[in-house]
Motif scaffolding. Sequence first.
Motif, PDB file in Angstrom:
ATOM      1  N   ALA A  12       0.723  -1.188  -0.065  1.00 44.02           N
ATOM      2  CA  ALA A  12      -0.081   0.085   0.077  1.00 44.02           C
ATOM      3  C   ALA A  12       0.849   1.084   0.036  1.00 44.02           C
ATOM      4  CB  ALA A  12      -0.755   0.016   1.129  1.00 44.02           C
ATOM      5  N   PRO A  13       0.259   2.126  -0.598  1.00 42.16           N
ATOM      6  CA  PRO A  13       1.209   3.435  -0.758  1.00 42.16           C
ATOM      7  C   PRO A  13       1.440   4.204   0.619  1.00 42.16           C
ATOM      8  CG  PRO A  13      -0.517   3.421  -2.608  1.00 42.16           C
ATOM      9  CD  PRO A  13      -0.713   2.374  -1.548  1.00 42.16           C
ATOM     10  N   ARG A  14       2.702   4.823   0.900  1.00 37.04           N
ATOM     11  CA  ARG A  14       2.824   5.526   2.112  1.00 37.04           C
ATOM     12  C   ARG A  14       1.643   6.509   2.500  1.00 37.04           C
ATOM     13  NH1 ARG A  14       8.074   5.969   0.268  1.00 37.04           N
ATOM     14  NH2 ARG A  14       9.752   4.434   1.115  1.00 37.04           N
ATOM     15  N   SER A  15       1.337   7.152   1.582  1.00 35.55           N
ATOM     16  CA  SER A  15       0.583   8.304   1.745  1.00 35.55           C
ATOM     17  C   SER A  15      -0.836   8.025   1.934  1.00 35.55           C
ATOM     18  CB  SER A  15       0.917   9.355   0.479  1.00 35.55           C
ATOM     19  OG  SER A  15       0.425   8.948  -0.598  1.00 35.55           O
ATOM     20  N   SER A  16      -1.386   6.638   1.933  1.00 40.15           N
ATOM     21  CA  SER A  16      -2.780   6.572   1.736  1.00 40.15           C
ATOM     22  C   SER A  16      -3.118   5.282   2.713  1.00 40.15           C
ATOM     23  CB  SER A  16      -3.080   6.210   0.019  1.00 40.15           C
ATOM     24  OG  SER A  16      -4.566   5.777   0.241  1.00 40.15           O
ATOM     25  N   LEU A  66      -9.753   1.381 -24.314  1.00 34.27           N
ATOM     26  CA  LEU A  66     -11.291   1.653 -23.637  1.00 34.27           C
ATOM     27  C   LEU A  66     -11.310   0.748 -22.542  1.00 34.27           C
ATOM     28  CD1 LEU A  66     -13.796   3.211 -23.999  1.00 34.27           C
ATOM     29  CD2 LEU A  66     -14.647   1.220 -25.584  1.00 34.27           C
ATOM     30  N   LEU A  67     -11.602   1.151 -21.212  1.00 38.68           N
ATOM     31  CA  LEU A  67     -11.436   0.375 -20.189  1.00 38.68           C
ATOM     32  C   LEU A  67     -12.916   0.423 -19.398  1.00 38.68           C
ATOM     33  CD1 LEU A  67     -10.201  -1.471 -17.923  1.00 38.68           C
ATOM     34  CD2 LEU A  67      -9.473   0.889 -16.906  1.00 38.68           C
ATOM     35  N   TRP A  68     -13.429  -0.791 -19.177  1.00 43.74           N
ATOM     36  CA  TRP A  68     -14.878  -0.571 -18.715  1.00 43.74           C
ATOM     37  C   TRP A  68     -14.826  -1.108 -17.221  1.00 43.74           C
ATOM     38  CZ3 TRP A  68     -17.800  -5.021 -16.708  1.00 43.74           C
ATOM     39  CH2 TRP A  68     -19.119  -4.638 -16.428  1.00 43.74           C
ATOM     40  N   ASN A  69     -15.216  -0.346 -16.431  1.00 47.32           N
ATOM     41  CA  ASN A  69     -15.130  -0.335 -14.745  1.00 47.32           C
ATOM     42  C   ASN A  69     -13.715  -0.176 -14.151  1.00 47.32           C
ATOM     43  OD1 ASN A  69     -16.327  -0.715 -12.248  1.00 47.32           O
ATOM     44  ND2 ASN A  69     -16.277  -3.062 -12.281  1.00 47.32           N
ATOM     45  N   PRO A  70     -13.242   1.155 -14.191  1.00 50.22           N
ATOM     46  CA  PRO A  70     -11.708   1.181 -13.918  1.00 50.22           C
ATOM     47  C   PRO A  70     -11.433   1.090 -12.282  1.00 50.22           C
ATOM     48  CG  PRO A  70     -12.647   3.456 -14.691  1.00 50.22           C
ATOM     49  CD  PRO A  70     -13.853   1.985 -15.174  1.00 50.22           C
ATOM     50  N   ARG A  71     -12.645   1.482 -11.798  1.00 50.69           N
ATOM     51  CA  ARG A  71     -12.595   1.356 -10.256  1.00 50.69           C
ATOM     52  C   ARG A  71     -13.700   0.604  -9.633  1.00 50.69           C
ATOM     53  NH1 ARG A  71     -13.624   4.164  -5.429  1.00 50.69           N
ATOM     54  NH2 ARG A  71     -11.759   4.325  -4.009  1.00 50.69           N
ATOM     55  N   ILE A  72     -13.204  -0.729  -9.001  1.00 48.98           N
ATOM     56  CA  ILE A  72     -14.306  -1.617  -8.666  1.00 48.98           C
ATOM     57  C   ILE A  72     -14.791  -1.227  -7.283  1.00 48.98           C
ATOM     58  CG2 ILE A  72     -13.317  -3.486 -10.094  1.00 48.98           C
ATOM     59  CD1 ILE A  72     -12.091  -4.484  -7.410  1.00 48.98           C
ATOM     60  N   ARG A 128      -8.737   9.679 -10.680  1.00 46.88           N
ATOM     61  CA  ARG A 128      -9.854   8.970  -9.751  1.00 46.88           C
ATOM     62  C   ARG A 128      -9.302   8.701  -8.503  1.00 46.88           C
ATOM     63  NH1 ARG A 128      -8.826   6.069 -14.125  1.00 46.88           N
ATOM     64  NH2 ARG A 128     -10.668   6.875 -15.108  1.00 46.88           N
ATOM     65  N   LYS A 129     -10.381   8.692  -7.547  1.00 41.91           N
ATOM     66  CA  LYS A 129      -9.862   8.416  -5.964  1.00 41.91           C
ATOM     67  C   LYS A 129      -9.121   7.190  -6.090  1.00 41.91           C
ATOM     68  CE  LYS A 129     -11.736   7.682  -1.498  1.00 41.91           C
ATOM     69  NZ  LYS A 129     -13.120   7.182  -0.761  1.00 41.91           N
ATOM     70  N   ASP A 130      -7.925   7.404  -5.296  1.00 43.15           N
ATOM     71  CA  ASP A 130      -6.661   6.362  -4.941  1.00 43.15           C
ATOM     72  C   ASP A 130      -6.064   5.925  -6.366  1.00 43.15           C
ATOM     73  OD1 ASP A 130      -7.381   6.330  -2.360  1.00 43.15           O
ATOM     74  OD2 ASP A 130      -9.052   5.056  -2.711  1.00 43.15           O
ATOM     75  N   THR A 153      -3.439  -1.454 -14.085  1.00 36.23           N
ATOM     76  CA  THR A 153      -2.376  -0.331 -14.361  1.00 36.23           C
ATOM     77  C   THR A 153      -2.988   0.542 -15.368  1.00 36.23           C
ATOM     78  OG1 THR A 153      -1.672  -1.948 -16.335  1.00 36.23           O
ATOM     79  CG2 THR A 153      -0.451  -1.970 -14.107  1.00 36.23           C
ATOM     80  N   LEU A 154      -3.921   0.094 -16.218  1.00 35.59           N
ATOM     81  CA  LEU A 154      -4.520   1.225 -17.288  1.00 35.59           C
ATOM     82  C   LEU A 154      -5.552   2.220 -16.376  1.00 35.59           C
ATOM     83  CD1 LEU A 154      -5.831  -1.415 -19.884  1.00 35.59           C
ATOM     84  CD2 LEU A 154      -3.976   0.292 -20.085  1.00 35.59           C
ATOM     85  N   ALA A 155      -5.863   1.789 -15.253  1.00 38.86           N
ATOM     86  CA  ALA A 155      -6.812   2.506 -14.525  1.00 38.86           C
ATOM     87  C   ALA A 155      -6.118   4.051 -13.759  1.00 38.86           C
ATOM     88  CB  ALA A 155      -7.618   2.153 -13.391  1.00 38.86           C
ATOM     89  N   GLY A 156      -4.868   3.703 -13.377  1.00 41.23           N
ATOM     90  CA  GLY A 156      -3.945   4.814 -12.975  1.00 41.23           C
ATOM     91  C   GLY A 156      -3.259   4.126 -11.617  1.00 41.23           C
ATOM     92  N   ALA A 157      -2.419   5.129 -11.126  1.00 43.06           N
ATOM     93  CA  ALA A 157      -1.489   4.844 -10.058  1.00 43.06           C
ATOM     94  C   ALA A 157      -1.845   5.507  -8.660  1.00 43.06           C
ATOM     95  CB  ALA A 157      -0.154   4.875 -10.403  1.00 43.06           C
ATOM     96  N   ALA A 158      -1.684   5.004  -7.670  1.00 45.97           N
ATOM     97  CA  ALA A 158      -1.964   5.593  -6.413  1.00 45.97           C
ATOM     98  C   ALA A 158      -0.741   6.887  -5.911  1.00 45.97           C
ATOM     99  CB  ALA A 158      -1.958   4.794  -5.209  1.00 45.97           C
TER     100      ALA A 158
END
Length: 295
Positions: free
Chosen positions: A148-152, A192-198, A233-235, A269-274
């Motif tokens: 888990a990221p240090r800052s979160s 094209l990514l469906w449901n990036p943040r579960i 997006r969040k996190d 990985t396609l949805a972003g990094a924390a």
Amino acid sequence: MLILGSLRQTVIGVLAVCLGSPGAAVAQNVFASTQSATLPTAAPSRAGDLHIEISHRFGYVSGGASDLWGLDGFVLNRLGLAYTPQDHVTIGVLRSNSLDNLEFNARFAGLRLDGATGPVEFAAQTGMAWNLQVEPDDSHAGHGHALAPRSSIYAGGRDDGTAADNEMQAYVQVIANTRVADRVALGVVPTLLWNPRIEDSDRETAVSVGATGQIYLSRMWSLFAEWIFSGSRKDQEYDSASFGVEIRTPGHFFKIVVTNQHRMNPTHTLAGAAEDFFDTNSWRLGFNIQRRLRL
């Protein structure tokens, strides 16, 4: 249903184009490997190829010698197995222990054009994934392989209200590669990514664009880098980025990776990094081992 219909139409259209040209199999590939750090390339495969992958992501490089620069601790794993039943068509399965992400995918390659600066290759890939872990964090009930990221406080888990009914994700992507001055390979991967943040109850559709490059110093040694531009997006506020060195031997690719992304499977990985890649405290070590066998 409209989204899934659009995904199907896109896949069918790109598949028809990719399989319509037989030229890629006999020409020199733009990228030697079918994969950068995490992004796919348009390198074609031959019928009978079996691809085996073992990849790891470790802790923070900034941990220093006391933590063996991130190696002395927990690790996230990814295992991959893919087979090419006929030229240019590869089907595979990926398994990551981050949220027990299990993916089934298909990759289509085979279209090659001669551009002004060098050859241009095209491919397409699509996949569906299920996040089978239902614990509220990424610790597997005490096994603790999450980073888990240090800052979160976020560790990759899901809100209780969505854990049971929001585990599936899907994506479709087009891959375009070209080579410049014989030693430089460049690629772009719109997705094209469906449901990036579960963790969200609403299943949105997101667009990301991956960019990758590789400098071939010799047949054995090369340097690579990739960047995935994704919406905030969040996190997952930041883009995923990686760089490293690739060592190539007959049928084998070994990549040493530095990255701000502790996950590896595409829908993650396609949805972003924390964490922010420009903060060197977020850098982690990793490696990918790819083996290509002939059956």
